[in-house]
Design a protein around this motif. Sequence first.
Motif, short mmCIF file in Angstrom:
data_model
loop_
_atom_site.label_atom_id
_atom_site.label_comp_id
_atom_site.label_asym_id
_atom_site.label_seq_id
_atom_site.Cartn_x
_atom_site.Cartn_y
_atom_site.Cartn_z
N MET A 1 -8.56 -7.93 6.76
CA MET A 1 -9.01 -8.79 7.86
C MET A 1 -10.09 -9.77 7.42
O MET A 1 -10.10 -10.93 7.85
CB MET A 1 -9.52 -7.92 9.01
CG MET A 1 -8.44 -7.10 9.68
SD MET A 1 -9.03 -6.18 11.13
CE MET A 1 -10.25 -5.06 10.39
N ASN A 2 -10.99 -9.35 6.55
CA ASN A 2 -12.11 -10.23 6.18
C ASN A 2 -11.74 -11.23 5.09
O ASN A 2 -12.39 -12.27 4.97
CB ASN A 2 -13.31 -9.39 5.75
CG ASN A 2 -13.98 -8.73 6.93
OD1 ASN A 2 -14.80 -9.33 7.61
ND2 ASN A 2 -13.62 -7.48 7.20
N PHE A 3 -10.71 -10.93 4.31
CA PHE A 3 -10.25 -11.88 3.30
C PHE A 3 -8.93 -12.54 3.70
O PHE A 3 -8.38 -13.33 2.94
CB PHE A 3 -10.12 -11.20 1.94
CG PHE A 3 -11.45 -10.81 1.35
CD1 PHE A 3 -12.19 -11.72 0.61
CD2 PHE A 3 -11.98 -9.54 1.57
CE1 PHE A 3 -13.43 -11.37 0.08
CE2 PHE A 3 -13.22 -9.18 1.05
CZ PHE A 3 -13.95 -10.10 0.30
N ASN A 4 -8.43 -12.17 4.90
CA ASN A 4 -7.20 -12.75 5.44
C ASN A 4 -6.04 -12.70 4.45
O ASN A 4 -5.30 -13.65 4.26
CB ASN A 4 -7.44 -14.21 5.88
CG ASN A 4 -6.35 -14.71 6.81
OD1 ASN A 4 -5.80 -13.93 7.58
ND2 ASN A 4 -6.05 -15.99 6.73
N LYS A 5 -5.91 -11.53 3.81
CA LYS A 5 -4.87 -11.38 2.82
C LYS A 5 -4.44 -9.91 2.75
O LYS A 5 -5.28 -9.02 2.61
CB LYS A 5 -5.37 -11.83 1.44
CG LYS A 5 -4.31 -11.79 0.35
CD LYS A 5 -4.89 -12.29 -0.97
CE LYS A 5 -3.84 -12.26 -2.07
NZ LYS A 5 -4.41 -12.72 -3.37
N ASP A 6 -3.14 -9.69 2.85
CA ASP A 6 -2.63 -8.32 2.73
C ASP A 6 -2.61 -7.89 1.27
O ASP A 6 -2.47 -8.71 0.35
CB ASP A 6 -1.20 -8.23 3.28
CG ASP A 6 -1.18 -7.98 4.78
OD1 ASP A 6 -2.01 -7.18 5.26
OD2 ASP A 6 -0.35 -8.59 5.47
N PHE A 7 -2.72 -6.58 1.05
CA PHE A 7 -2.53 -6.03 -0.28
C PHE A 7 -1.07 -6.24 -0.71
O PHE A 7 -0.16 -6.21 0.12
CB PHE A 7 -2.81 -4.52 -0.30
CG PHE A 7 -4.28 -4.18 -0.16
CD1 PHE A 7 -5.13 -4.38 -1.23
CD2 PHE A 7 -4.78 -3.65 1.01
CE1 PHE A 7 -6.48 -4.06 -1.13
CE2 PHE A 7 -6.11 -3.32 1.13
CZ PHE A 7 -6.96 -3.53 0.05
N GLN A 8 -0.88 -6.44 -1.99
CA GLN A 8 0.45 -6.53 -2.55
C GLN A 8 0.73 -5.29 -3.39
O GLN A 8 -0.03 -4.98 -4.32
CB GLN A 8 0.58 -7.79 -3.42
CG GLN A 8 0.33 -9.09 -2.67
CD GLN A 8 1.32 -9.30 -1.52
OE1 GLN A 8 2.53 -9.17 -1.72
NE2 GLN A 8 0.80 -9.62 -0.35
N ARG A 9 1.80 -4.58 -3.08
CA ARG A 9 2.13 -3.39 -3.84
C ARG A 9 2.49 -3.75 -5.28
O ARG A 9 3.18 -4.75 -5.51
CB ARG A 9 3.30 -2.66 -3.20
CG ARG A 9 2.94 -1.89 -1.95
CD ARG A 9 4.16 -1.17 -1.40
NE ARG A 9 5.07 -2.10 -0.73
CZ ARG A 9 6.36 -1.89 -0.56
NH1 ARG A 9 6.93 -0.83 -1.06
NH2 ARG A 9 7.10 -2.77 0.08
N PRO A 10 2.05 -2.96 -6.24
CA PRO A 10 2.45 -3.20 -7.62
C PRO A 10 3.89 -2.75 -7.86
O PRO A 10 4.47 -2.02 -7.06
CB PRO A 10 1.47 -2.33 -8.42
CG PRO A 10 1.15 -1.21 -7.48
CD PRO A 10 1.14 -1.81 -6.10
N ASN A 11 4.47 -3.21 -8.96
CA ASN A 11 5.81 -2.77 -9.34
C ASN A 11 5.78 -1.50 -10.18
O ASN A 11 6.82 -0.92 -10.46
CB ASN A 11 6.53 -3.87 -10.14
CG ASN A 11 7.17 -4.90 -9.23
OD1 ASN A 11 7.77 -4.56 -8.23
ND2 ASN A 11 7.00 -6.16 -9.57
#
Length: 385
Positions: free
Chosen positions: A220-230
């Motif tokens: 919410m504070n960086f307005n970016k979702d985590f991206q799952r690694p491969n």
Amino acid sequence: MTQKALDNITVLDFSHLLQGPFATQLLADLGANVIKVERPGKGDLFRSLTFNNQWVGGSESPNFLAWNRNKRSLALDLKDPRAKEIIYKIVETADVVVQNFRPGVLDRLGFGYADLARINPRIIYCSGSGYGDSGPYVTRPGQDMLLQGLTGIAAATGRADGPPVPVGSGFADQIGAMNMVYGILSALLWRERSGEGQEIKVDLLSALLAHQGQEMLMAMNFNKDFQRPNSGIGHPGMDAPFGVYPTKDGWVTVAMSPYKTFVGILGDESLLAYDDPKTLFDQRDEIWGKLAALTKTWTTHDLIEALLAADIWCGEVKTHLRVAEDPQVQHMNAITSYEHPKAGTVKVVAPAVKFSKTPATVERPAPLVGEHTEEILREYGLDKL
């Protein structure tokens, strides 16, 4: 018998399935007198559900046995006028009521908070639900996996090239149960000070959001979702080497540890070229693959020993069956058993919290449906059904 912390507390338990029953089992382990109200004949829905059609002793559900020890069963048809007389009599001196029916069900039957508080103003009434008692989702089923999907846990788990992955246990329900116990014990303490009971509401949606505090704050504070690694990186927000690595004969986990030290143990100094924070995150999948190629040349035992000697935070990945035989688990007496009239000897996980003066213990098996109905009615001076 050893004195217990909740010896003088009576809990009237209308709950079923997992969230409520786990909460009341935790209270029962601490000595609370838990009276489990069940449907005559059928009982808790978990009595008829199991994993892979496997039944303990040939007839008993492991799902039910896991969450209902140390309780007594009172079989009542809640729609029968006689049931209201019995419930109201018990409520006169009860301390806590726990229920996780869909919102409004017990109110319509005359067993809501307002109904019971009129009988006993000191009553603590704890309700569990999936989504609270109002709003656009209030009629949706509040099932564990559905909540994991809705609240971001599944989306943050697994590999980027695969589907979202729910946690391999009833995580939402168990977090909800812990919140129930936290709320009930706090309300009991408040009642000691004020003399007043109160209503507590626990919902799985709020519980799962609260237990993802750091992930939600970041998103919410960086307005970016985590991206799952491969790769086997163990959290979508972490860099290498944090993760799960293969060995010749299994898997090991490596948590927050100096990359340079880890690489030194594995013996490939060329990998030190990646050793800066930005690279360790941006290229974590590539780095994981190179590290994994090296860990595969070790046995699990030898790698764990080498990593521990260098103060690397690591551990072995074990199945449920293997962890039950783990030397630390056995040393801590974390597994115990009880004797059940139909299932025989049932191995269970022991109470997790240790008390120096009022220990939690396993003294009763999970009850049969209505096993204690007559006993409970006698205690309250009521006639047999």
